[in-house]
Design a protein around this motif. Sequence first.
Motif, mmCIF file in Angstrom:
data_model
loop_
_atom_site.group_PDB
_atom_site.id
_atom_site.type_symbol
_atom_site.label_atom_id
_atom_site.label_comp_id
_atom_site.label_asym_id
_atom_site.label_seq_id
_atom_site.Cartn_x
_atom_site.Cartn_y
_atom_site.Cartn_z
ATOM 1 N N PHE A 117 7.555 9.054 7.318
ATOM 2 C CA PHE A 117 8.787 9.311 7.186
ATOM 3 C C PHE A 117 9.555 8.754 8.482
ATOM 4 C CE2 PHE A 117 6.988 13.082 5.925
ATOM 5 C CZ PHE A 117 7.902 13.538 4.459
ATOM 6 N N ARG A 118 8.771 7.897 9.554
ATOM 7 C CA ARG A 118 9.715 7.159 10.597
ATOM 8 C C ARG A 118 10.742 6.406 9.947
ATOM 9 N NH1 ARG A 118 3.902 5.047 12.973
ATOM 10 N NH2 ARG A 118 2.827 6.896 13.792
ATOM 11 N N LEU A 119 10.515 5.061 8.579
ATOM 12 C CA LEU A 119 11.440 3.996 8.512
ATOM 13 C C LEU A 119 11.963 5.087 7.873
ATOM 14 C CD1 LEU A 119 8.153 1.990 6.914
ATOM 15 C CD2 LEU A 119 9.356 1.840 9.056
ATOM 16 N N THR A 120 13.634 4.073 7.174
ATOM 17 C CA THR A 120 14.428 4.787 6.700
ATOM 18 C C THR A 120 14.705 4.856 4.887
ATOM 19 O OG1 THR A 120 14.972 2.248 5.713
ATOM 20 C CG2 THR A 120 15.939 2.997 7.863
ATOM 21 N N GLY A 121 13.799 5.077 4.452
ATOM 22 C CA GLY A 121 13.177 5.064 3.199
ATOM 23 C C GLY A 121 12.390 5.066 1.887
ATOM 24 N N PRO A 122 12.178 5.241 1.272
ATOM 25 C CA PRO A 122 10.633 5.373 0.554
ATOM 26 C C PRO A 122 10.895 3.878 0.265
ATOM 27 C CG PRO A 122 12.242 6.108 -0.712
ATOM 28 C CD PRO A 122 12.724 6.475 0.263
ATOM 29 N N VAL A 123 11.663 2.756 -0.340
ATOM 30 C CA VAL A 123 11.627 1.817 -1.334
ATOM 31 C C VAL A 123 10.679 1.033 0.330
ATOM 32 C CG1 VAL A 123 12.777 -0.289 -1.622
ATOM 33 C CG2 VAL A 123 13.401 1.976 -2.236
ATOM 34 N N VAL A 124 11.054 0.986 2.073
ATOM 35 C CA VAL A 124 10.761 0.229 2.782
ATOM 36 C C VAL A 124 9.182 0.472 2.950
ATOM 37 C CG1 VAL A 124 12.172 1.742 4.899
ATOM 38 C CG2 VAL A 124 11.730 -0.468 4.734
ATOM 39 N N TYR A 125 9.546 1.713 3.125
ATOM 40 C CA TYR A 125 7.819 2.475 3.311
ATOM 41 C C TYR A 125 6.648 2.192 2.457
ATOM 42 C CZ TYR A 125 3.945 5.660 4.233
ATOM 43 O OH TYR A 125 3.008 6.513 3.788
ATOM 44 N N GLU A 126 7.345 1.811 0.879
ATOM 45 C CA GLU A 126 6.275 1.692 -0.459
ATOM 46 C C GLU A 126 6.333 0.073 0.415
ATOM 47 O OE1 GLU A 126 7.309 3.054 -3.924
ATOM 48 O OE2 GLU A 126 7.083 5.219 -3.200
ATOM 49 N N HIS A 127 6.718 -0.723 0.314
ATOM 50 C CA HIS A 127 6.364 -2.141 0.373
ATOM 51 C C HIS A 127 5.438 -2.543 1.936
ATOM 52 C CE1 HIS A 127 7.407 -6.261 1.458
ATOM 53 N NE2 HIS A 127 7.551 -6.092 1.932
ATOM 54 N N TRP A 128 5.853 -1.458 3.144
ATOM 55 C CA TRP A 128 4.926 -2.263 4.801
ATOM 56 C C TRP A 128 3.655 -0.913 4.537
ATOM 57 C CZ3 TRP A 128 5.715 -5.641 8.294
ATOM 58 C CH2 TRP A 128 6.522 -6.259 7.937
ATOM 59 N N TYR A 129 3.892 -0.270 4.089
ATOM 60 C CA TYR A 129 2.501 0.941 3.464
ATOM 61 C C TYR A 129 1.835 0.847 2.837
ATOM 62 C CZ TYR A 129 3.239 2.990 7.704
ATOM 63 O OH TYR A 129 3.638 3.215 9.150
ATOM 64 N N LYS A 130 2.267 0.024 1.448
ATOM 65 C CA LYS A 130 1.028 -0.336 0.622
ATOM 66 C C LYS A 130 0.995 0.482 -0.555
ATOM 67 C CE LYS A 130 1.464 -4.709 1.147
ATOM 68 N NZ LYS A 130 3.090 -5.207 1.236
ATOM 69 N N LYS A 131 2.053 1.779 -0.575
ATOM 70 C CA LYS A 131 1.873 3.421 -0.388
ATOM 71 C C LYS A 131 1.986 4.149 -1.560
ATOM 72 C CE LYS A 131 -1.589 6.189 0.682
ATOM 73 N NZ LYS A 131 -2.883 6.263 0.932
ATOM 74 N N ARG A 132 2.635 4.529 -2.686
ATOM 75 C CA ARG A 132 3.536 5.382 -3.091
ATOM 76 C C ARG A 132 4.085 6.939 -2.635
ATOM 77 N NH1 ARG A 132 5.085 8.762 -6.927
ATOM 78 N NH2 ARG A 132 2.994 10.305 -7.238
ATOM 79 N N HIS A 133 5.248 6.402 -2.300
ATOM 80 C CA HIS A 133 5.740 8.119 -1.402
ATOM 81 C C HIS A 133 5.988 8.742 -2.065
ATOM 82 C CE1 HIS A 133 8.067 10.061 2.042
ATOM 83 N NE2 HIS A 133 7.220 9.368 2.389
ATOM 84 N N VAL A 134 5.700 9.790 -2.159
ATOM 85 C CA VAL A 134 5.597 11.749 -2.979
ATOM 86 C C VAL A 134 6.153 12.478 -2.895
ATOM 87 C CG1 VAL A 134 3.083 11.085 -3.485
ATOM 88 C CG2 VAL A 134 3.756 12.929 -1.710
ATOM 89 N N TYR A 135 7.185 12.213 -1.347
ATOM 90 C CA TYR A 135 7.986 12.852 -1.154
ATOM 91 C C TYR A 135 9.743 12.184 -0.458
ATOM 92 C CZ TYR A 135 10.545 16.949 1.670
ATOM 93 O OH TYR A 135 11.578 17.598 2.510
ATOM 94 N N ALA A 136 9.547 11.345 -1.467
ATOM 95 C CA ALA A 136 11.033 10.595 -0.621
ATOM 96 C C ALA A 136 11.826 11.786 -0.091
ATOM 97 C CB ALA A 136 12.012 10.669 -2.200
#
Length: 349
Positions: free
Chosen positions: A106-125
Amino acid sequence: MSLTNKKINASIIGASGYTGSEIARLLINHPFVSIEHITSESHAGKAFSDLHPPFVGILDLPLERAEEIDIDKQDVLFLALPHGVSMEYARQWQGRTKIIDLSGDFRLTGPVVYEHWYKKRHVYAGGFDHAVYGMPELHGNAIANADLVANPGCYPTASILGLAPALAGKLIQAHTIIIDAKSGTTGAGVKASETTHFSNVNENFRAYGIGNHRHTIEIEEQLGLFCEGNRCLVQFTPHLLPVDRGILVTTYAALSKDIPEDQVFEMYRKFYQDQPFIRIRKEAPSLKDVRGSNYCDIYLQVDDRTKRLIVVSAIDNLVKGAAGQAVHNMNIMLGLEQTLGLGQVPMKP
Ligand SMILES: NC(=O)c1ccc[n+]([C@@H]2O[C@H](COP(=O)([O-])OP(=O)(O)OC[C@H]3O[C@@H](n4cnc5c(N)ncnc54)[C@H](OP(=O)(O)O)[C@@H]3O)[C@@H](O)[C@H]2O)c1
């Protein structure tokens, strides 16, 4: 609400790992906290002290499975879990108690940027709407009102604290920042791997994650708060040191104006004047100056020849870079004195 007149129930989810056991080490000396539950999925049933011998006779509680805990009786939960795992628990428990998540979920600004950098689907946007970036020196007021705190990464802690005053004071040109960072092996967690194998680390030194390490975006988003259009691009290269704990970061950036070095020191001292864990140093800090403590030591130098500002910052990755910052956040979230449980003097040698 202040909880100082009542016992604070705290539980650590993922206590078999490095940061989970470090949180326990700090909370043991907290005057108001009682460690109620400590969990491990793979070691449930064993005593915590069986897994972590330094705690024999100090914390012998049994490790439990996370699902066995009565969450509603906890005042605060620490999630010391890998990214991707924390989000599952946060989804179930968010809103029922205060949560401090040490992972990057939850450190980044949202699920889109998270998924881009962590290469993982976020299940709790939805968690991003609640999460506050848990860096007390920058976001203290928001942390005080948060029920989900995203504890910062270790490299970002040392890097952001070292650069925020310079950007806030428009001292440096944001697009010229180069961050050269080094960490001890505990930064990679308790599980042994080829990378952290003794003979690959001992008497060795190497760079990794060049140009694509996940902490790059975390640093850019946070430093962006001090830049025009929230835009900050940094060149970040981490390195693995043959030591167990500690992070040393050296950053370089082009000055945006001529400024005497003593004025830069003054600017930094003013920026952090109310912050108990920042020490502006007269000489470059070493890892052992902060080892085992919650301090971030910062040193500054203006290079008149190259017209660059050089900042050196040092933290203990497991304390200021993880568990100590998490306890600091807990104190703020619960309306307690910020420094409770965090009085450790650095260990040297
Ligand atoms: N190490 C550092 O310096 C540092 C600094 C800042 C932030 N962080 C972040 O903090 C988090 C924890 O780091 P760490 O170094 O303590 O990691 P670690 O030593 O690898 O420990 C991870 C813990 O997570 C538990 N776990 C793993 N998979 C799980 C699952 N599927 N369900 C439930 N529990 C699970 C493990 O417990 P069991 O396998 O026993 O169940 C273990 O206790 C990570 O997200 C890391 O990126 C670490």
